[in-house]
Design a protein around this motif. Structure first.
Motif, PDB file in Angstrom:
ATOM      1  N   TRP A  23       0.831  -1.201   0.000  1.00 49.35           N
ATOM      2  CA  TRP A  23       0.000   0.000   0.000  1.00 49.35           C
ATOM      3  C   TRP A  23       0.863   1.247   0.000  1.00 49.35           C
ATOM      4  O   TRP A  23       1.858   1.283   0.690  1.00 49.35           O
ATOM      5  N   PRO A  24       0.536   2.270  -0.719  1.00 49.05           N
ATOM      6  CA  PRO A  24      -0.502   2.384  -1.746  1.00 49.05           C
ATOM      7  C   PRO A  24      -0.031   1.727  -3.047  1.00 49.05           C
ATOM      8  O   PRO A  24       1.092   1.914  -3.481  1.00 49.05           O
ATOM      9  N   PHE A  25      -0.893   0.945  -3.636  1.00 50.12           N
ATOM     10  CA  PHE A  25      -0.553   0.066  -4.744  1.00 50.12           C
ATOM     11  C   PHE A  25      -0.145   0.811  -6.011  1.00 50.12           C
ATOM     12  O   PHE A  25      -0.738   1.821  -6.370  1.00 50.12           O
ATOM     13  N   LEU A  26       0.869   0.285  -6.670  1.00 49.47           N
ATOM     14  CA  LEU A  26       1.232   0.675  -8.030  1.00 49.47           C
ATOM     15  C   LEU A  26       1.771  -0.600  -8.667  1.00 49.47           C
ATOM     16  O   LEU A  26       2.960  -0.900  -8.600  1.00 49.47           O
ATOM     17  N   ALA A  27       0.865  -1.382  -9.231  1.00 46.01           N
ATOM     18  CA  ALA A  27       1.189  -2.722  -9.708  1.00 46.01           C
ATOM     19  C   ALA A  27       1.090  -2.804 -11.234  1.00 46.01           C
ATOM     20  O   ALA A  27       0.402  -2.007 -11.871  1.00 46.01           O
ATOM     21  N   ALA A  53      -7.104   2.493 -11.322  1.00 46.29           N
ATOM     22  CA  ALA A  53      -7.296   1.685 -10.121  1.00 46.29           C
ATOM     23  C   ALA A  53      -8.322   2.363  -9.239  1.00 46.29           C
ATOM     24  O   ALA A  53      -8.560   3.566  -9.349  1.00 46.29           O
ATOM     25  N   SER A  54      -8.888   1.594  -8.365  1.00 43.19           N
ATOM     26  CA  SER A  54      -9.811   2.102  -7.364  1.00 43.19           C
ATOM     27  C   SER A  54      -9.197   1.833  -5.997  1.00 43.19           C
ATOM     28  O   SER A  54      -8.796   0.702  -5.702  1.00 43.19           O
ATOM     29  N   TYR A  55      -9.076   2.868  -5.193  1.00 43.99           N
ATOM     30  CA  TYR A  55      -8.459   2.768  -3.871  1.00 43.99           C
ATOM     31  C   TYR A  55      -9.442   3.215  -2.808  1.00 43.99           C
ATOM     32  O   TYR A  55     -10.299   4.049  -3.070  1.00 43.99           O
ATOM     33  N   ALA A  81       2.637  13.231 -18.732  1.00 40.98           N
ATOM     34  CA  ALA A  81       1.809  12.276 -17.991  1.00 40.98           C
ATOM     35  C   ALA A  81       0.710  13.052 -17.292  1.00 40.98           C
ATOM     36  O   ALA A  81       0.898  14.209 -16.905  1.00 40.98           O
ATOM     37  N   ARG A  82      -0.414  12.390 -17.137  1.00 45.45           N
ATOM     38  CA  ARG A  82      -1.549  13.022 -16.466  1.00 45.45           C
ATOM     39  C   ARG A  82      -2.216  11.994 -15.567  1.00 45.45           C
ATOM     40  O   ARG A  82      -2.445  10.853 -15.977  1.00 45.45           O
ATOM     41  N   VAL A  83      -2.526  12.394 -14.345  1.00 49.15           N
ATOM     42  CA  VAL A  83      -3.222  11.552 -13.382  1.00 49.15           C
ATOM     43  C   VAL A  83      -4.465  12.304 -12.919  1.00 49.15           C
ATOM     44  O   VAL A  83      -4.373  13.474 -12.523  1.00 49.15           O
ATOM     45  N   HIS A  84      -5.598  11.634 -12.983  1.00 48.31           N
ATOM     46  CA  HIS A  84      -6.846  12.207 -12.471  1.00 48.31           C
ATOM     47  C   HIS A  84      -7.179  11.499 -11.166  1.00 48.31           C
ATOM     48  O   HIS A  84      -7.328  10.276 -11.148  1.00 48.31           O
ATOM     49  N   LEU A  85      -7.280  12.264 -10.104  1.00 45.54           N
ATOM     50  CA  LEU A  85      -7.664  11.734  -8.803  1.00 45.54           C
ATOM     51  C   LEU A  85      -9.083  12.209  -8.522  1.00 45.54           C
ATOM     52  O   LEU A  85      -9.338  13.413  -8.506  1.00 45.54           O
ATOM     53  N   GLU A  86      -9.993  11.274  -8.350  1.00 52.33           N
ATOM     54  CA  GLU A  86     -11.384  11.609  -8.046  1.00 52.33           C
ATOM     55  C   GLU A  86     -11.737  10.998  -6.705  1.00 52.33           C
ATOM     56  O   GLU A  86     -11.666   9.780  -6.546  1.00 52.33           O
TER      57      GLU A  86
END
Length: 123
Positions: A23-27, A53-55, A81-86
């Motif tokens: 944790w926190p996963f990055l697999a 992924a869903s955390y 790179a782009r990451v969307h955190l919702e």
């Protein structure tokens, strides 16, 4: 476009990701990449790497997750790179990294252009 082995480095970096992560996963299973030369006409300019992924409550470990993600980016020859955190708790945020200079040359992580939401969420 394969810039001096970028495709091979991308594949190797993704294969180095663990199948099961702490944790926190990055697999590895979170990622999908278009193979080199995909389709009859190949990719337009770049291969696209997508992931998702869903955390549960990742907000409280967000700084650590970002560090894991940036270690992966450092192994890639990426344009951006782009990451969307919702989230329900801290809202929605979009994070962006630019990995190339204005003349399209790869830049070191110390010189990446980063923008977006907070790197950590605290009480």
């Amino acid at each position: 476009m394969d810039v001096l082995g970028a495709d091979a480095r991308t594949d190797e970096a993704l294969m180095r990701l663990p199948e099961v992560d702490d944790w926190p996963f990055l697999a590895r299973s979170m990622f999908s990449v278009t193979p080199p030369g995909y389709g009859p006409h190949g990719s337009y300019l770049y291969r696209v790497i997508s992931f998702g992924a869903s955390y549960k409550a990742v907000e409280w470990e967000w700084a650590e997750w970002l560090l894991k993600f940036e270690r992966l980016l450092a192994m890639l020859d990426f344009t951006y790179a782009r990451v969307h955190l919702e989230t329900e708790l801290v809202g929605n945020h979009t994070y962006r990294w630019n990995g190339h200079s204005d003349d399209h040359k790869k830049i070191s992580p110390a010189h990446w252009q980063f923008s977006g939401g907070p790197r950590t969420f605290s009480d």
